[in-house]
Design an enzyme around this catalytic site. Structure first.
Site, mmCIF file in Angstrom:
data_model
loop_
_atom_site.group_PDB
_atom_site.id
_atom_site.type_symbol
_atom_site.label_atom_id
_atom_site.label_comp_id
_atom_site.label_asym_id
_atom_site.label_seq_id
_atom_site.Cartn_x
_atom_site.Cartn_y
_atom_site.Cartn_z
ATOM 1 N N CYS A 143 109.194 -57.546 -43.579
ATOM 2 C CA CYS A 143 110.359 -58.394 -43.852
ATOM 3 C C CYS A 143 111.510 -57.499 -44.294
ATOM 4 O O CYS A 143 112.179 -57.755 -45.292
ATOM 5 C CB CYS A 143 110.041 -59.474 -44.882
ATOM 6 S SG CYS A 143 109.292 -58.872 -46.409
ATOM 7 N N ASP A 176 101.057 -57.109 -41.830
ATOM 8 C CA ASP A 176 102.338 -57.446 -42.457
ATOM 9 C C ASP A 176 102.405 -56.607 -43.723
ATOM 10 O O ASP A 176 101.966 -57.022 -44.792
ATOM 11 C CB ASP A 176 102.398 -58.937 -42.758
ATOM 12 C CG ASP A 176 103.749 -59.365 -43.317
ATOM 13 O OD1 ASP A 176 104.645 -58.511 -43.414
ATOM 14 O OD2 ASP A 176 103.894 -60.547 -43.660
ATOM 15 N N GLY A 219 98.466 -65.620 -47.172
ATOM 16 C CA GLY A 219 97.750 -66.129 -46.012
ATOM 17 C C GLY A 219 98.545 -66.988 -45.059
ATOM 18 O O GLY A 219 97.956 -67.663 -44.209
ATOM 19 N N GLY A 220 99.868 -66.957 -45.128
ATOM 20 C CA GLY A 220 100.673 -67.789 -44.247
ATOM 21 C C GLY A 220 100.437 -67.517 -42.774
ATOM 22 O O GLY A 220 100.309 -68.440 -41.958
ATOM 23 N N LYS A 221 100.353 -66.251 -42.409
ATOM 24 C CA LYS A 221 100.130 -65.899 -41.001
ATOM 25 C C LYS A 221 98.694 -66.195 -40.584
ATOM 26 O O LYS A 221 98.439 -66.627 -39.454
ATOM 27 C CB LYS A 221 100.492 -64.437 -40.770
ATOM 28 C CG LYS A 221 101.970 -64.171 -41.000
ATOM 29 C CD LYS A 221 102.304 -62.688 -40.971
ATOM 30 C CE LYS A 221 103.754 -62.497 -41.392
ATOM 31 N NZ LYS A 221 103.982 -62.905 -42.808
ATOM 32 N N CYS A 233 96.694 -57.403 -44.130
ATOM 33 C CA CYS A 233 97.452 -57.445 -45.391
ATOM 34 C C CYS A 233 97.796 -58.907 -45.636
ATOM 35 O O CYS A 233 98.954 -59.307 -45.606
ATOM 36 C CB CYS A 233 98.717 -56.604 -45.310
ATOM 37 S SG CYS A 233 98.463 -54.877 -44.859
ATOM 38 N N ALA A 234 96.786 -59.724 -45.894
ATOM 39 C CA ALA A 234 96.921 -61.175 -45.803
ATOM 40 C C ALA A 234 97.851 -61.776 -46.847
ATOM 41 O O ALA A 234 98.520 -62.775 -46.585
ATOM 42 C CB ALA A 234 95.543 -61.829 -45.887
ATOM 43 N N ASP A 246 92.942 -58.243 -48.090
ATOM 44 C CA ASP A 246 94.098 -57.673 -48.759
ATOM 45 C C ASP A 246 93.606 -56.651 -49.783
ATOM 46 O O ASP A 246 92.570 -56.864 -50.431
ATOM 47 C CB ASP A 246 94.926 -58.754 -49.463
ATOM 48 C CG ASP A 246 96.324 -58.270 -49.796
ATOM 49 O OD1 ASP A 246 97.264 -58.648 -49.059
ATOM 50 O OD2 ASP A 246 96.494 -57.510 -50.766
#
Length: 386
Positions: free
Chosen positions: A337, A284, A230-232, A226-227, A247
């Site tokens: 989150c 995520d 793309g931070g992770k 679940c990009a 995604d």
């Protein structure tokens, strides 16, 4: 812009947000249409709007109503400013207060002072127990700004030095290599050489800690299922992992190739729903965002109980889909989150009851009291193909 003109602008913007427009989109639209507004004006109006959304219930009590005008009146009273000094009917100022507006307003009740919808407050109070009052108060304030030093470009010390050269001051966090809390100059980040050169990325401390806890290194195959932006994916690629990003809404990843190029890492965008097996699959998942309501405060006033039930069903489906992409001995990382148990611990318990080939390898809830954003992370190990 005068303070009165800023208040008038905030009223117009809040009216559209209360009518359903997303706060960030409305502020961008106002900024583009208001070329007369300098950077200081834009920052002041933005702060007034977001601070008021964070404290909507308490400021509605202070202002005597839950409409945009009353909320700004309540915001001024909350800050110790007499609204009559700005609501003057002068050019660009809001219309003068009516006698009813001048008399309206009262101290918020304890429930209103928590600045949460009642049904969410009840759930969080049950889920967070004794930490609830302090966390609720923390969600009323602005979130700190965190950067991740991009280890593919340089060290955290080098990033701090480069930022300091442009009057952006940071403090490292000993719990997470590369995490830098911005203490001064946050509004200058996007124009800095460190940012433009890929030496730093904006990423909150909590997801940085969650990524740092994952065992990856050069050659580790990773699927970011679940990009989103793309931070992770970028954080894991900076440690040498071979990352594939996917995604369900590909448009969310539109900036990822450029971000990866700037960061000096490689992330492969999956052209279709991924197949095959990976050493690590990161999910995520879409969630209530309750841990990030300091950053997106309009979201907490839009979330309904039906929305939470829908999200929980989607999270369970994503977990089941992603599980099929984990090789035997590999890891499935589940992240939200959210601060709500229904999206976190309850999801993991239900998944383990459904999926016999996974075992729990630890889970952690992070909150604004000890980390930064509210965040949840669990690691699940695939035992076999049974």
């Amino acid at each position: 812009m005068t303070p009165a003109a800023r208040a008038a602008a905030a009223i117009d913007i809040l009216a559209d947000i209360l009518a359903g427009e997303a706060a960030e989109a409305r502020l961008i639209r106002w900024a583009r249409a208001s070329r007369f507004a300098g950077s200081g004006d834009r920052a002041a109006v933005r702060d007034l709007v977001f601070d008021t959304l964070r404290r909507r219930r308490s400021r509605a009590a202070l202002g005597g109503g839950d409409n945009a005008r009353a909320l700004v009146i309540g915001a001024l009273r909350d800050d110790g400013i007499d609204p009559d000094t700005l609501f003057t009917s002068d050019r660009h100022a809001p219309a003068a207060l009516s006698p009813a507006e001048r008399e309206a307003g009262r101290a918020p009740s304890p429930a209103e002072a928590a600045d949460l919808p009642d049904w969410i407050a009840a759930r969080l109070a049950a889920d967070l127990a004794g930490d609830f009052p302090a966390i609720a108060q923390a969600l009323r304030d602005r979130a700190p700004v965190w950067l991740r030093a991009n280890l593919a470009r340089g060290t955290a010390a080098e990033a701090r030095q480069a930022l300091a050269a442009e009057a952006i001051l940071t403090e490292p966090d000993p719990r997470c290599p590369g995490a830098l809390r911005v203490t001064q100059g946050a509004r200058r980040i996007h124009g800095s050489a460190a940012w433009l050169g890929g030496l730093v990325e904006l990423q909150d401390l909590s997801p940085q800690m969650a990524c740092a806890a994952l065992d990856v290194g050069p050659g580790t195959t990773v699927l970011d299922y679940c990009a989103g932006g793309g931070g992770k994916a970028l954080a894991l690629a900076a440690r040498g992992a071979r990352v594939t990003a996917w995604d369900a809404a590909p448009a969310r990843m539109r900036d990822l190739p450029a971000r990866a190029q700037r960061a000096g890492v490689r992330v492969t965008l999956a052209p279709a729903r991924p197949t095959g097996r990976f050493d690590l699959v990161v999910t995520d998942v879409p969630c209530s965002g309750s841990g990030t309501w300091r950053r997106t405060p309009d979201a907490k006033w839009r979330l309904g109980e039906d929305d939470l039930a829908r999200l929980a069903a989607l999270q369970a489906a994503i977990l089941d889909e992603a599980a099929a992409r984990v090789r035997p001995g590999g890891t499935l990382a589940y992240m939200t989150c959210s601060l709500l148990r229904a999206e976190n611990e309850d999801q993991i318990a239900a998944f383990l009851a459904r999926q016999g080939r996974f075992a729990l390898d630890g889970m952690r809830r992070m909150t604004p009291l000890a980390e930064s954003d509210g965040f949840f992370a669990a690691k699940l190990v695939a035992l076999n193909d049974a």
